[in-house]
Design a protein around this motif. Structure first.
Motif: not given
Length: 539
Positions: A8-16, A205-212
């Motif tokens: 149910g979550l938006t994937a990190p790549l789609q978020v950024i 680092t900030a964008e990678a934290f969206v993935e983490r």
């Protein structure tokens, strides 16, 4: 929570990908979000809120004010304050000028502050009003790089009025490879080293934290860790902006009010150090607020008791354990979607965008040769988020790298499951309350105390996780065994995390054949803790 935490979550790549591509400057990174959602809430603090557009305007006025003060590209300026929205604005404003922010622990005493402010050659310092006397005394006779005294600007209504009246800066945006941040971290010599981070590394680092943490567009990231740490600046502040969510900024961590703050601010994610997590699970359950809404927590290292309490009693369904250093943020973590293996550092992380270079790691022996899985060796890392070097310290910078690989100084091993496991630190550093404490600095301070002939400082297990500090002290001939006096002396000169909890009086410090303290022998002495005096301040 579902067996699949990503359901149910938006994937990190789609978020950024909701935001246009940027040029990896802090200015363009923020502007991409401003253009997409100018009225979205970027930041909340003590009942006030700033939209993305308002935050961008505040940054522009701060940049204009700094420029009027003579701050230019390459200059350094410090902030010595508890968490405050102006620290966020200062970081982005300095970067817009090509200047560098140096966040300083507001609990520093005069000697600690003097060293950092002098070494960093700051042009000015923004301070909490209560820290102004410390900053001013620390800056006495400390010229900045231009040879003139540094200015001190206390936060408050008067400064806010100046910023509001400043002409917004529109003349430049900095460069992606400019250094934008210097974070001082203790080294084995006891003298802090300034790890330099560029704008590109901060944004990655900030964008990678969206993935983490699979941060979502409506994420409410609560920032309670102090903003002189990578954790707060890059993970909480950077991550909150990267996903286009809201940063819920808290002045400082309060265990007694934590759950009330979580509930009142509707926070969904928080990043903590182990000591904070351990404190929370030991607090009275009367402070807990059921149904608080905190869905995930980034905290390390974890214990089984901490996980069971936070997840089953305190209603935080997802706990992510990780590994990190100031010099190499965002490299290794337990994967969000699992598996989550308790007590491990995790696996190599990635940026959501597959076009971005992935971190790599090696484990090597004393000769620098790779060792097979299951064998302990030193962890070496290569990552696009690595620091640019140590400020004004080419020798330490050179020593920190081996053919382009950063040497962590940590002994780890890689399991057959692909997860990294921490073994020990090669460096003589004590990890306490989320900070790296150099034993040499504590030893130098205690050695200057009257009645002390010799001293060695070691880390011992803490009931809160991480470590506590034990000082093994050899009294001067005829001097009393006065542990309280030693602690009082140390507390007056060092910040709280550096003050030993235990004092043990010994006849002599064991030495190696080269006449260096044989600290391993102190650690192996089963009677040392039995003889030690616990100087912990009563709760």
């Amino acid at each position: 929570m579902s067996a699949d935490p990503t359901a149910g979550l938006t994937a990190p790549l789609q978020v950024i990908a909701r935001f246009r591509d940027h040029d990896f400057t802090l200015h363009d990174f923020l502007r991409a979000r401003v253009e997409a959602q100018p009225d979205g809430t970027a930041l909340e603090f003590e009942g006030r809120a700033w939209s993305y557009g308002q935050l961008d305007g505040l940054v522009a006025r701060w940049a204009g004010w700094l420029a009027a003060k003579g701050v230019a590209a390459g200059d350094t300026l410090a902030v010595m304050a508890q968490n405050d929205p102006n620290t966020v604005a200062l970081l982005f404003a300095a970067a817009r000028l090509g200047a560098i922010l140096v966040p300083v622990n507001p609990d520093y005493g005069v000697p600690e502050a003097r060293y950092v402010l002098d070494h960093a050659q700051v042009r000015g310092v923004v301070v909490s009003p209560d820290r102004q006397p410390v900053a001013e005394e620390a800056l006495e006779a400390v010229p900045n790089a231009q040879g003139s005294p540094a200015w001190v600007a206390p936060l408050g209504a008067a400064l806010e009025a100046e910023i509001a009246a400043a002409a917004p800066w529109t003349a430049g945006r900095g460069d992606a490879d400019d250094c934008c941040l210097i974070i001082y971290t203790s080294g084995t010599t006891g003298f802090p080293k300034g790890a330099m981070h560029g704008q590109r590394g901060f944004v990655l680092t900030a964008e990678a934290f969206v993935e983490r943490l699979w941060l979502q567009p409506d994420e409410r990231v609560m920032c309670v860790m102090p903003m002189f740490h990578v954790n707060a600046l890059m993970y909480s502040v950077g991550g909150g902006l990267a996903c286009g969510g809201t940063i819920v900024l808290v002045r400082r961590f309060s265990a007694s009010g934590f759950w009330r703050t979580v509930a009142e601010t509707r926070s969904t994610e928080v990043n903590l150090v182990a000591a904070a997590g351990s404190i929370l699970v030991q607090r009275p359950r009367s402070e807990f607020v059921p149904g608080h809404g905190l869905a995930k927590m980034f905290v390390a290292p974890q214990t089984r008791a901490m996980v069971d309490s936070l997840r089953d009693e305190l209603e935080v369904p997802l706990l992510i354990e990780c590994y990190g250093m100031t010099e190499i943020p965002g490299v290794i973590s337990n994967p969000f979607a699992g598996p989550h293996i308790l007590g491990t550092m995790g696996v190599l992380c990635r940026h959501p965008d597959p076009r971005i270079e992935r971190p790599r790691a090696r484990i090597v022996d004393e000769d620098g040769q790779d060792v097979p899985p299951g064998t302990t060796g030193e962890l070496l890392v290569r990552t696009p988020t690595v620091m640019q070097g140590y400020y004004r310290d080419p020798g330490q910078t050179e020593a920190a790298f081996q053919n382009g690989w950063f040497r962590t100084g940590d002994l780890v091993r890689l399991g057959e499951d692909g997860f990294y496991r921490f073994v020990a630190r090669k460096k003589d550093i004590i990890r306490r309350r989320g900070e790296n404490v150099a034993s040499a600095e504590v030893e130098r301070t205690i050695a200057e105390c009257a009645g002390v002939a010799d001293v060695a400082v070691i880390g011992v297990p803490s009931p809160l996780g991480e470590e506590d500090i034990l000082a093994a002290v050899v009294p001067a001939p005829g001097a009393p065994h006065d542990a309280a006096a030693i602690i009082a002396w140390t507390r007056a000169r060092l910040s709280a995390p550096k003050v030993p909890r235990y004092v043990a009086f010994v006849d002599a410090i064991p030495l190696t054949p080269t006449h260096k303290p044989a600290k391993h022998r102190l650690r192996e002495d089963p009677t040392l803790m039995q003889r030690a005096i616990d100087m912990a301040t009563p709760a």
